[in-house]
Write a protein that holds these residues in place. Structure first.
Motif, mmCIF file in Angstrom:
data_model
loop_
_atom_site.group_PDB
_atom_site.id
_atom_site.type_symbol
_atom_site.label_atom_id
_atom_site.label_comp_id
_atom_site.label_asym_id
_atom_site.label_seq_id
_atom_site.Cartn_x
_atom_site.Cartn_y
_atom_site.Cartn_z
ATOM 1 N N SER A 170 0.838 -1.221 0.000
ATOM 2 C CA SER A 170 0.000 0.000 0.000
ATOM 3 C C SER A 170 0.866 1.261 0.000
ATOM 4 O O SER A 170 0.415 2.319 0.433
ATOM 5 C CB SER A 170 -0.943 0.019 1.218
ATOM 6 N N LEU A 171 2.091 1.170 -0.511
ATOM 7 C CA LEU A 171 2.989 2.327 -0.623
ATOM 8 C C LEU A 171 3.214 2.622 -2.107
ATOM 9 O O LEU A 171 3.830 1.822 -2.817
ATOM 10 C CB LEU A 171 4.336 2.048 0.049
ATOM 11 N N PRO A 172 2.767 3.782 -2.625
ATOM 12 C CA PRO A 172 2.928 4.081 -4.058
ATOM 13 C C PRO A 172 4.389 4.123 -4.503
ATOM 14 O O PRO A 172 4.704 3.828 -5.651
ATOM 15 C CB PRO A 172 2.274 5.469 -4.190
ATOM 16 N N GLU A 173 5.288 4.485 -3.586
ATOM 17 C CA GLU A 173 6.712 4.605 -3.959
ATOM 18 C C GLU A 173 7.482 3.311 -3.703
ATOM 19 O O GLU A 173 8.724 3.298 -3.719
ATOM 20 C CB GLU A 173 7.382 5.727 -3.147
ATOM 21 N N ALA A 174 6.798 2.203 -3.463
ATOM 22 C CA ALA A 174 7.458 0.965 -3.021
ATOM 23 C C ALA A 174 8.617 0.522 -3.929
ATOM 24 O O ALA A 174 9.680 0.129 -3.412
ATOM 25 C CB ALA A 174 6.434 -0.157 -2.883
ATOM 26 N N PRO A 175 8.504 0.558 -5.276
ATOM 27 C CA PRO A 175 9.637 0.064 -6.101
ATOM 28 C C PRO A 175 10.938 0.838 -5.884
ATOM 29 O O PRO A 175 11.999 0.230 -5.698
ATOM 30 C CB PRO A 175 9.110 0.233 -7.532
ATOM 31 N N ILE A 176 10.879 2.176 -5.904
ATOM 32 C CA ILE A 176 12.108 2.949 -5.723
ATOM 33 C C ILE A 176 12.632 2.819 -4.296
ATOM 34 O O ILE A 176 13.845 2.754 -4.058
ATOM 35 C CB ILE A 176 11.876 4.439 -6.103
ATOM 36 N N LEU A 177 11.718 2.740 -3.323
ATOM 37 C CA LEU A 177 12.155 2.550 -1.931
ATOM 38 C C LEU A 177 12.870 1.216 -1.763
ATOM 39 O O LEU A 177 13.875 1.106 -1.054
ATOM 40 C CB LEU A 177 10.948 2.613 -0.980
ATOM 41 N N PHE A 178 12.351 0.201 -2.438
ATOM 42 C CA PHE A 178 12.969 -1.122 -2.358
ATOM 43 C C PHE A 178 14.402 -1.078 -2.893
ATOM 44 O O PHE A 178 15.334 -1.608 -2.274
ATOM 45 C CB PHE A 178 12.133 -2.126 -3.161
ATOM 46 N N LEU A 179 14.583 -0.417 -4.043
ATOM 47 C CA LEU A 179 15.920 -0.348 -4.660
ATOM 48 C C LEU A 179 16.909 0.412 -3.778
ATOM 49 O O LEU A 179 18.069 0.002 -3.612
ATOM 50 C CB LEU A 179 15.829 0.322 -6.029
ATOM 51 N N VAL A 180 16.456 1.523 -3.227
ATOM 52 C CA VAL A 180 17.330 2.330 -2.369
ATOM 53 C C VAL A 180 17.773 1.526 -1.148
ATOM 54 O O VAL A 180 18.959 1.508 -0.779
ATOM 55 C CB VAL A 180 16.600 3.621 -1.932
ATOM 56 N N LEU A 181 16.830 0.821 -0.532
ATOM 57 C CA LEU A 181 17.157 0.051 0.668
ATOM 58 C C LEU A 181 18.042 -1.154 0.368
ATOM 59 O O LEU A 181 18.991 -1.440 1.099
ATOM 60 C CB LEU A 181 15.863 -0.403 1.357
ATOM 61 N N ILE A 182 17.757 -1.878 -0.713
ATOM 62 C CA ILE A 182 18.548 -3.078 -1.014
ATOM 63 C C ILE A 182 19.992 -2.702 -1.344
ATOM 64 O O ILE A 182 20.938 -3.414 -0.977
ATOM 65 C CB ILE A 182 17.904 -3.894 -2.164
ATOM 66 N N ALA A 183 20.186 -1.549 -2.019
ATOM 67 C CA ALA A 183 21.551 -1.117 -2.335
ATOM 68 C C ALA A 183 22.314 -0.771 -1.058
ATOM 69 O O ALA A 183 23.486 -1.154 -0.883
ATOM 70 C CB ALA A 183 21.510 0.081 -3.278
#
Length: 480
Positions: A112-125
């Motif tokens: 339920s987070l619209p920014e989930a894809p970019i947030l995922f990439l930032v965190l995994i890096a």
């Protein structure tokens, strides 16, 4: 260069545990603030996303565990091991970016987070660069340096997250703040790495792979197991249920701090001594004697004050979390023993055994967790996790008795900790019922009373504790 067996395990454990409690204090305040600002749905959505990140980075962590194991061995090629870790981390981040591009719509719907894809990439890096370097520091037995750098990361995380959330970024601010603090902490962590990376040779990669093929699977199974409850609640119930679970879980996390600090150093120490054919039983027995020293009183404290703890700190919106708190405290108690035993199994170069045990307990937890959650709701997944962790404890205890026959699994010190906790419970319950607790400082006073009763009782009845404390103080003075 520091060897793991030359570092004081007790001294490093005390330093690391102090760092863990400092982190917990900062993190605890953070969860209260963000839970109240964001509400259960957005708060739970962030932790659903972070659970997926931690599940995805397991390959990097598993490779890092293999590097830690080989790095701690006498005469290993340190620079080549470091080079292999960098190459693996960068490759995994690129692979994760491709996967996120494909799964973006599902990520948004699930969290339920619209920014989930970019947030995922930032965190995994961020975490894929930080965690492997941290393993290298721990491989030298520098657990205190590792934990205090992590504490610095926590001290940076909270103000960054708070500023971004107050600027209107919502749950995205929590993700960006955590990633920024992680990147800022990397130079400090790197200071404790004594080697420069080099291109790994074929023999080094082959030796690493013989361990990593099991440790990577173990890391994936372990995190799938650890975060299964939140992921299942997000799938079967709603993000708000995951938020309630996370609130109860955060209250029990300090129970594992001694175990996490001690077992990290124990693994490197066992590995180094095992590679030289030295005895392991004394280190294993001493660690098991104290690894639950916080978890046991926390379980009895949860029994006495669960409703008051949840509602006072997080507010009435999270009242349903109180029913989960006692169960999660019991799970953490069992985990402090099973987690230590798992590190011993890794240290004696048998990650394949941990793979089989992790697969067994995860499968058991999934089947029982789904059945009980559909029948009883969120409490069902907690009951299933307690049963699965008990199964893990029984299996790892059996393996350790086979390879380290002199290890004492039930030291007298454990019984003394239970006795002190029972007395603490007998004092706290009537005190809490006799006074009005409607402010956080009222509750902290009752908790402080219980902690004082426990500490004084344990110090009075446990000779081993007194001897250990004297030894830690003496070794810490020598190392200053």
């Amino acid at each position: 260069m520091t060897a793991a067996s030359s570092v004081s395990l007790g001294g490093e454990t005390v330093k690391a545990t102090a760092a863990k409690f400092t982190m917990a204090a900062v993190g605890f305040v953070g969860t209260i603030v963000f839970a109240r600002i964001l509400g259960p749905t957005a708060f739970g959505g962030f932790y659903l996303l972070f659970a997926l990140v931690k599940l995805t980075d397991r390959a990097v962590v598993g490779w890092g565990v293999a590097v830690k194991k080989r790095y701690s061995e006498a005469g290993s090629p340190k620079a080549e091991l470091l080079g292999s870790q960098f190459a693996f981390s960068v490759g995994w981040i690129l692979l994760a970016a491709v996967a996120v591009a494909v799964a973006a719509p599902w990520l948004i719907a699930y969290t339920s987070l619209p920014e989930a894809p970019i947030l995922f990439l930032v965190l995994i890096a961020a975490v894929s660069l930080y965690e492997p370097i941290d393993s290298i520091v721990q491989a030298q037995g520098r657990i205190g340096a590792s934990m205090w750098t992590d504490t610095l990361r926590s001290l940076l995380t909270f103000p960054l997250q708070l500023g971004l959330v107050l600027l209107g970024l919502g749950a995205a601010g929590m993700a960006y703040g955590l990633a920024a603090a992680t990147v800022l902490s990397l130079p400090v962590l790197w200071y404790f790495v004594p080697a420069s990376p080099a291109v790994p040779g074929r023999d080094t990669l082959s030796n690493l792979w013989s361990y990593a093929r099991y440790s990577s699977v173990n890391a994936l199974l372990g995190t799938a197991y650890d975060r299964f409850d939140v992921l299942l609640l997000g799938w079967l119930l709603a993000p708000a249920a995951a938020g309630n679970y996370e609130v109860a879980f955060k209250l029990t996390v300090p129970a594992t701090f001694v175990m996490m600090a001690a077992s990290s150093g124990l693994m490197a120490r066992v590995s180094h001594r095992h590679s030289k054919g030295e005895s392991l039983s004394e280190d294993v027995s001493n660690t098991l004697a104290f690894t639950s020293i916080v978890a046991i009183p926390m379980f009895f404290g949860a029994l006495a004050l669960s409703d008051r703890l949840v509602v006072t700190f997080y507010g009435p919106d999270y009242a349903d979390a109180a029913s989960l708190l006692v169960g999660l405290a019991l799970y953490q108690l069992v985990r402090t023993q099973s987690g230590t035993l798992s590190q011993v199994v890794d240290g004696i170069d048998r990650p394949d055994v941990n793979t089989r045990i992790s697969a067994l307990t995860l499968g058991f937890n999934i089947l029982l967790g789904i059945a009980l959650t559909l029948t009883y709701g969120a409490i069902g997944v907690v009951v299933a996790t307690i049963a699965a962790e008990s199964l893990r404890y029984g299996a790892t205890a059996y393996v350790v008795t086979q390879y380290v026959p002199g290890a004492e699994l039930f030291p007298r010190t454990l019984a003394e900790q239970f006795a002190a906790s029972v007395l603490m419970f007998a004092v706290v319950v009537p005190t809490a019922n006799a006074v009005v607790i409607d402010r956080w400082y009222h509750l902290l006073a009752v908790v402080a009373l219980g902690g004082t009763v426990y500490a004084l009782t344990l110090a009075a009845i446990s000779r081993k504790l007194r001897v250990t404390v004297e030894g830690v103080v003496r070794s810490s003075r020598l190392e200053l």
